[in-house]
Design a protein around this motif. Structure first.
Motif, PDB file in Angstrom:
ATOM      1  N   VAL A 145       0.754  -0.940  -0.365  1.00  0.00           N
ATOM      2  CA  VAL A 145      -0.184   0.456   0.137  1.00  0.00           C
ATOM      3  C   VAL A 145       1.403   1.176   0.134  1.00  0.00           C
ATOM      4  O   VAL A 145       0.467   1.858  -0.900  1.00  0.00           O
ATOM      5  CB  VAL A 145      -0.678   0.142   1.161  1.00  0.00           C
ATOM      6  CG1 VAL A 145      -1.591   1.116   1.443  1.00  0.00           C
ATOM      7  CG2 VAL A 145      -2.405  -1.334   1.245  1.00  0.00           C
ATOM      8  N   ARG A 149       1.121   4.225  -2.697  1.00  0.00           N
ATOM      9  CA  ARG A 149       0.852   5.606  -2.456  1.00  0.00           C
ATOM     10  C   ARG A 149       2.191   6.357  -2.893  1.00  0.00           C
ATOM     11  O   ARG A 149       1.862   7.812  -3.402  1.00  0.00           O
ATOM     12  CB  ARG A 149       0.593   5.557  -0.774  1.00  0.00           C
ATOM     13  CG  ARG A 149      -0.198   5.201  -0.057  1.00  0.00           C
ATOM     14  CD  ARG A 149      -1.042   5.705   1.723  1.00  0.00           C
ATOM     15  NE  ARG A 149      -0.534   6.808   1.760  1.00  0.00           N
ATOM     16  CZ  ARG A 149       0.225   7.272   2.939  1.00  0.00           C
ATOM     17  NH1 ARG A 149       0.351   6.399   3.467  1.00  0.00           N
ATOM     18  NH2 ARG A 149       0.624   8.433   3.154  1.00  0.00           N
ATOM     19  N   CYS A 160      -6.305   4.058  -6.989  1.00  0.00           N
ATOM     20  CA  CYS A 160      -6.911   3.441  -6.346  1.00  0.00           C
ATOM     21  C   CYS A 160      -7.132   1.511  -6.206  1.00  0.00           C
ATOM     22  O   CYS A 160      -5.909   1.409  -7.505  1.00  0.00           O
ATOM     23  CB  CYS A 160      -8.364   3.393  -7.115  1.00  0.00           C
ATOM     24  SG  CYS A 160      -9.319   4.692  -7.088  1.00  0.00           S
ATOM     25  N   TYR A 161      -6.585   1.717  -5.162  1.00  0.00           N
ATOM     26  CA  TYR A 161      -6.604  -0.276  -5.153  1.00  0.00           C
ATOM     27  C   TYR A 161      -7.649  -1.272  -4.688  1.00  0.00           C
ATOM     28  O   TYR A 161      -8.567  -0.359  -4.132  1.00  0.00           O
ATOM     29  CB  TYR A 161      -5.631  -0.708  -3.656  1.00  0.00           C
ATOM     30  CG  TYR A 161      -4.780  -0.928  -3.666  1.00  0.00           C
ATOM     31  CD1 TYR A 161      -4.430  -1.412  -5.277  1.00  0.00           C
ATOM     32  CD2 TYR A 161      -3.103  -1.304  -2.691  1.00  0.00           C
ATOM     33  CE1 TYR A 161      -2.767  -3.242  -4.967  1.00  0.00           C
ATOM     34  CE2 TYR A 161      -2.332  -1.914  -2.871  1.00  0.00           C
ATOM     35  CZ  TYR A 161      -2.527  -2.233  -3.182  1.00  0.00           C
ATOM     36  OH  TYR A 161      -1.644  -3.262  -3.342  1.00  0.00           O
ATOM     37  N   PHE A 177      -7.260  -3.535   7.966  1.00  0.00           N
ATOM     38  CA  PHE A 177      -6.470  -1.977   6.798  1.00  0.00           C
ATOM     39  C   PHE A 177      -7.368  -0.974   8.305  1.00  0.00           C
ATOM     40  O   PHE A 177      -7.361   0.121   8.252  1.00  0.00           O
ATOM     41  CB  PHE A 177      -8.097  -2.722   5.700  1.00  0.00           C
ATOM     42  CG  PHE A 177      -6.553  -2.854   4.973  1.00  0.00           C
ATOM     43  CD1 PHE A 177      -5.910  -1.377   3.715  1.00  0.00           C
ATOM     44  CD2 PHE A 177      -6.390  -4.058   4.873  1.00  0.00           C
ATOM     45  CE1 PHE A 177      -5.288  -2.137   3.034  1.00  0.00           C
ATOM     46  CE2 PHE A 177      -5.249  -4.374   3.720  1.00  0.00           C
ATOM     47  CZ  PHE A 177      -4.508  -3.111   3.092  1.00  0.00           C
ATOM     48  N   ASN A 182      -6.611   2.296   7.065  1.00  0.00           N
ATOM     49  CA  ASN A 182      -6.351   1.771   5.688  1.00  0.00           C
ATOM     50  C   ASN A 182      -4.901   2.175   4.769  1.00  0.00           C
ATOM     51  O   ASN A 182      -4.270   2.320   3.580  1.00  0.00           O
ATOM     52  CB  ASN A 182      -7.147   2.827   4.828  1.00  0.00           C
ATOM     53  CG  ASN A 182      -8.519   2.166   4.566  1.00  0.00           C
ATOM     54  OD1 ASN A 182      -8.756   1.375   5.122  1.00  0.00           O
ATOM     55  ND2 ASN A 182      -9.886   3.196   4.501  1.00  0.00           N
ATOM     56  N   LEU A 185      -4.586   5.725   2.537  1.00  0.00           N
ATOM     57  CA  LEU A 185      -5.291   4.770   1.864  1.00  0.00           C
ATOM     58  C   LEU A 185      -6.462   6.142   1.703  1.00  0.00           C
ATOM     59  O   LEU A 185      -6.920   6.089   2.811  1.00  0.00           O
ATOM     60  CB  LEU A 185      -5.565   3.855   1.138  1.00  0.00           C
ATOM     61  CG  LEU A 185      -4.461   4.136  -0.486  1.00  0.00           C
ATOM     62  CD1 LEU A 185      -4.574   1.743  -0.144  1.00  0.00           C
ATOM     63  CD2 LEU A 185      -4.274   4.536  -1.479  1.00  0.00           C
ATOM     64  N   GLU A 189     -10.458   6.086  -2.731  1.00  0.00           N
ATOM     65  CA  GLU A 189      -9.206   5.009  -3.221  1.00  0.00           C
ATOM     66  C   GLU A 189      -9.090   3.702  -2.887  1.00  0.00           C
ATOM     67  O   GLU A 189      -8.345   3.140  -3.161  1.00  0.00           O
ATOM     68  CB  GLU A 189      -7.864   5.618  -2.630  1.00  0.00           C
ATOM     69  CG  GLU A 189      -7.774   7.671  -3.294  1.00  0.00           C
ATOM     70  CD  GLU A 189      -7.001   7.968  -2.614  1.00  0.00           C
ATOM     71  OE1 GLU A 189      -6.151   7.526  -1.906  1.00  0.00           O
ATOM     72  OE2 GLU A 189      -6.957   9.146  -2.658  1.00  0.00           O
ATOM     73  N   LEU A 190      -9.678   2.731  -1.807  1.00  0.00           N
ATOM     74  CA  LEU A 190      -9.366   1.721  -1.239  1.00  0.00           C
ATOM     75  C   LEU A 190     -10.545   1.106  -1.640  1.00  0.00           C
ATOM     76  O   LEU A 190     -11.920   1.557  -1.261  1.00  0.00           O
ATOM     77  CB  LEU A 190      -8.834   1.913  -0.211  1.00  0.00           C
ATOM     78  CG  LEU A 190      -9.093  -0.076   0.311  1.00  0.00           C
ATOM     79  CD1 LEU A 190      -8.019  -0.354   0.061  1.00  0.00           C
ATOM     80  CD2 LEU A 190      -8.513   0.657   1.936  1.00  0.00           C
ATOM     81  N   TYR A 191     -10.822  -0.033  -2.154  1.00  0.00           N
ATOM     82  CA  TYR A 191     -12.302  -1.468  -2.435  1.00  0.00           C
ATOM     83  C   TYR A 191     -11.950  -2.639  -2.444  1.00  0.00           C
ATOM     84  O   TYR A 191     -11.270  -3.320  -2.721  1.00  0.00           O
ATOM     85  CB  TYR A 191     -12.658  -0.673  -4.108  1.00  0.00           C
ATOM     86  CG  TYR A 191     -12.877   0.601  -4.540  1.00  0.00           C
ATOM     87  CD1 TYR A 191     -14.145   0.820  -3.816  1.00  0.00           C
ATOM     88  CD2 TYR A 191     -12.026   1.931  -4.365  1.00  0.00           C
ATOM     89  CE1 TYR A 191     -14.407   2.274  -4.514  1.00  0.00           C
ATOM     90  CE2 TYR A 191     -12.533   2.913  -4.992  1.00  0.00           C
ATOM     91  CZ  TYR A 191     -13.595   2.904  -4.714  1.00  0.00           C
ATOM     92  OH  TYR A 191     -14.140   4.879  -4.955  1.00  0.00           O
TER      93      TYR A 191
END
Length: 473
Positions: A145, A149, A160-161, A177, A182, A185, A189-191
């Motif tokens: 991660v 970044r 986006c991750y 997370f 996160n 993030l 930006e995080l899914y």
């Protein structure tokens, strides 16, 4: 015979049509909660698909096995070789510029495959939580991660991750997370999305197995299940809305992977490829890596388990391995290409694996088979390669980029990954002119420097360091 009490008649008819009514043998013994869980599992099954996969009468005679295909395998026609890039730095520099431009345009997203547990490492958590940093014992998740970044900061645009979990790892991963904010993030930006499962079937009868009286025996549907999972969880919609058209795919067990590698992205764009794959030179013919090869002018990957020994051991006129190109499971995909495959289910085949699967027998007794008794169905993401118009094959330096954590000890273990990270960070400092103590232990957060070039902007040659050394944000 009619449906048991409180079980939908229509669904019971489906079970009857596909000879799967045994799944309800103990229905009346179950609690309401257990009934609801079993009913939900049954509703999620595509019985027609399971029947077709178990008994593909029309295709059994025609289908060619991977081992038969391997007999016609040749080296990939076009490979960007590592030695050629090293001898033509200007071409690499141009590719890097193109990749950075792509990142700066906000067109790149990253997919992390993180459905595996660390059980093989004696670690009873998602593998991404495994501590691997040489000094701070930073987890695999955090290292990757923070790379993302750092790359986003360099590009001036968020990346986006999209993190694929599994039933076994989802809740704990999400909680991990959250506990760490996160790792910096933002929410947009995080899914997280969960890969699907497939029921295991009895190898002799094709009947779906029950793991317990109220639970069907299922297993993850393979990394190829990512396409259906992306579609079913609305991730393609998110990507389109955000203008993401290029997807950087990698797996959680490799801490030295270069996340969203600009140079690789640049070569991918120049080749106008649908798919690109990073490869390394295999250590030996029997190394457990899929090989990247051409079969009938189509680039594809043949799994090591499907590769006959006599093919794996073939050499060229110089005595070098013919099939040297081992897949690292690092890819770049065009989003629209993946969507096309996801919208046409037949284009990504299922593979069958004979496995030992514990089950409940007709008397309700738990059975732990000594021999394989069941068939599991899974898909492999690399099976999209033959569907692509253009595939770029790109060789990398194994020592720098491919040090996965797979085994408890020996090769590809925490010890070798730990040593690789230490070696890489130490070499960066040495290239800056820094003299390190003998046997120094070094860890550099990607947020301090994502690569050697960035480190040179922050470290002076006369800097003095002691060991252990951690350089962080």
């Amino acid at each position: 015979m009619s449906a048991p009490d409180s079980f939908p008649e229509v669904l019971y008819q489906t079970l009857t049509d596909f000879q799967q009514t045994h799944l309800l043998t103990w229905w009346n013994d179950l609690s309401q909660q257990e009934q609801a869980g079993l009913s939900a599992q049954i509703q999620a099954i595509n019985f027609k698909q399971i029947q077709r996969l178990y008994a593909p009468e029309e295709t059994t005679q025609k289908a060619e096995s991977p081992a038969q295909k391997a007999e016609r395998a040749t080296r990939p026609a076009t490979v960007v070789r590592l030695e050629d890039r090293c001898s033509s730095p200007s071409e690499s520099e141009e590719a890097t510029k193109r990749g950075l431009k792509l990142l700066a345009a906000g067109k790149v997203g990253a997919i992390l495959v993180a459905g595996g547990q660390g059980s093989r490492l004696g670690f009873s958590h998602p593998k991404g939580m495994f501590p691997i940093g040489p000094v701070k014992q930073t987890s695999l998740f955090q290292i990757l991660v923070e790379q993302l970044r750092a790359r986003a900061r360099q590009a001036g645009k968020p990346i986006c991750y999209f993190i694929m979990t599994s039933d076994a790892t989802h809740d704990e991963t999400v909680e991990y997370f959250q506990q760490h904010q996160n790792f910096g993030l933002a929410d947009g930006e995080l899914y997280f999305f969960k890969q699907g499962t497939m029921p295991a079937v009895d190898a002799d009868s094709g009947q779906i197995l029950l793991e317990e009286k109220h639970r069907i025996a299922v297993s993850p549907d393979g990394h190829g299940g990512m396409l259906a999972a992306l579609k079913n969880n609305g991730m393609f919609d998110v990507m389109r809305e955000k203008g993401i058209d290029t997807l950087y795919y990698h797996q959680v067990d490799n801490p030295t992977a270069i996340v969203c590698d600009p140079e690789f992205l640049g070569y991918h764009q120049t080749a106008n490829a649908d798919v690109s794959v990073k490869v390394v030179s295999k250590r030996a013919p029997d190394e457990k890596m899929g090989i990247v090869c051409d079969v009938d002018q189509k680039t594809q990957i043949i799994e090591y388990s499907d590769l006959p020994d006599h093919i794996a051991e073939q050499t060229d006129d110089d005595g070098k391995l013919l099939h040297w190109a081992g897949s690292t499971a690092i890819h770049i995909f065009n989003r629209d290409f993946l969507e096309q495959i996801a919208n046409d289910d037949a284009r990504l085949p299922f593979h069958q694996a004979n496995k030992k699967v514990p089950y409940i027998d007709a008397s309700g007794t738990q059975v732990a088979p000594a021999e394989p008794n069941a068939i599991k169905f899974e898909r492999f993401i690399f099976d999209v390669l033959p569907e692509a118009e253009t595939v770029l094959v790109y060789e990398i330096d194994r020592q720098r980029e491919f040090n996965p954590v797979k085994n408890t000890e020996g090769q590809d273990s925490p010890q070798t990954a730990h040593a690789a990270l230490n070696r890489i960070f130490s070499s960066w400092l040495t290239s800056c002119g820094v003299t390190l103590p003998a046997e120094a232990t070094v860890e550099i957060s990607p947020l301090f420097a994502v690569d050697e070039t960035e480190l040179k902007q922050k470290i002076s040659a006369d800097a003095q360091f002691t060991s252990p050394l951690f350089l962080g944000e």
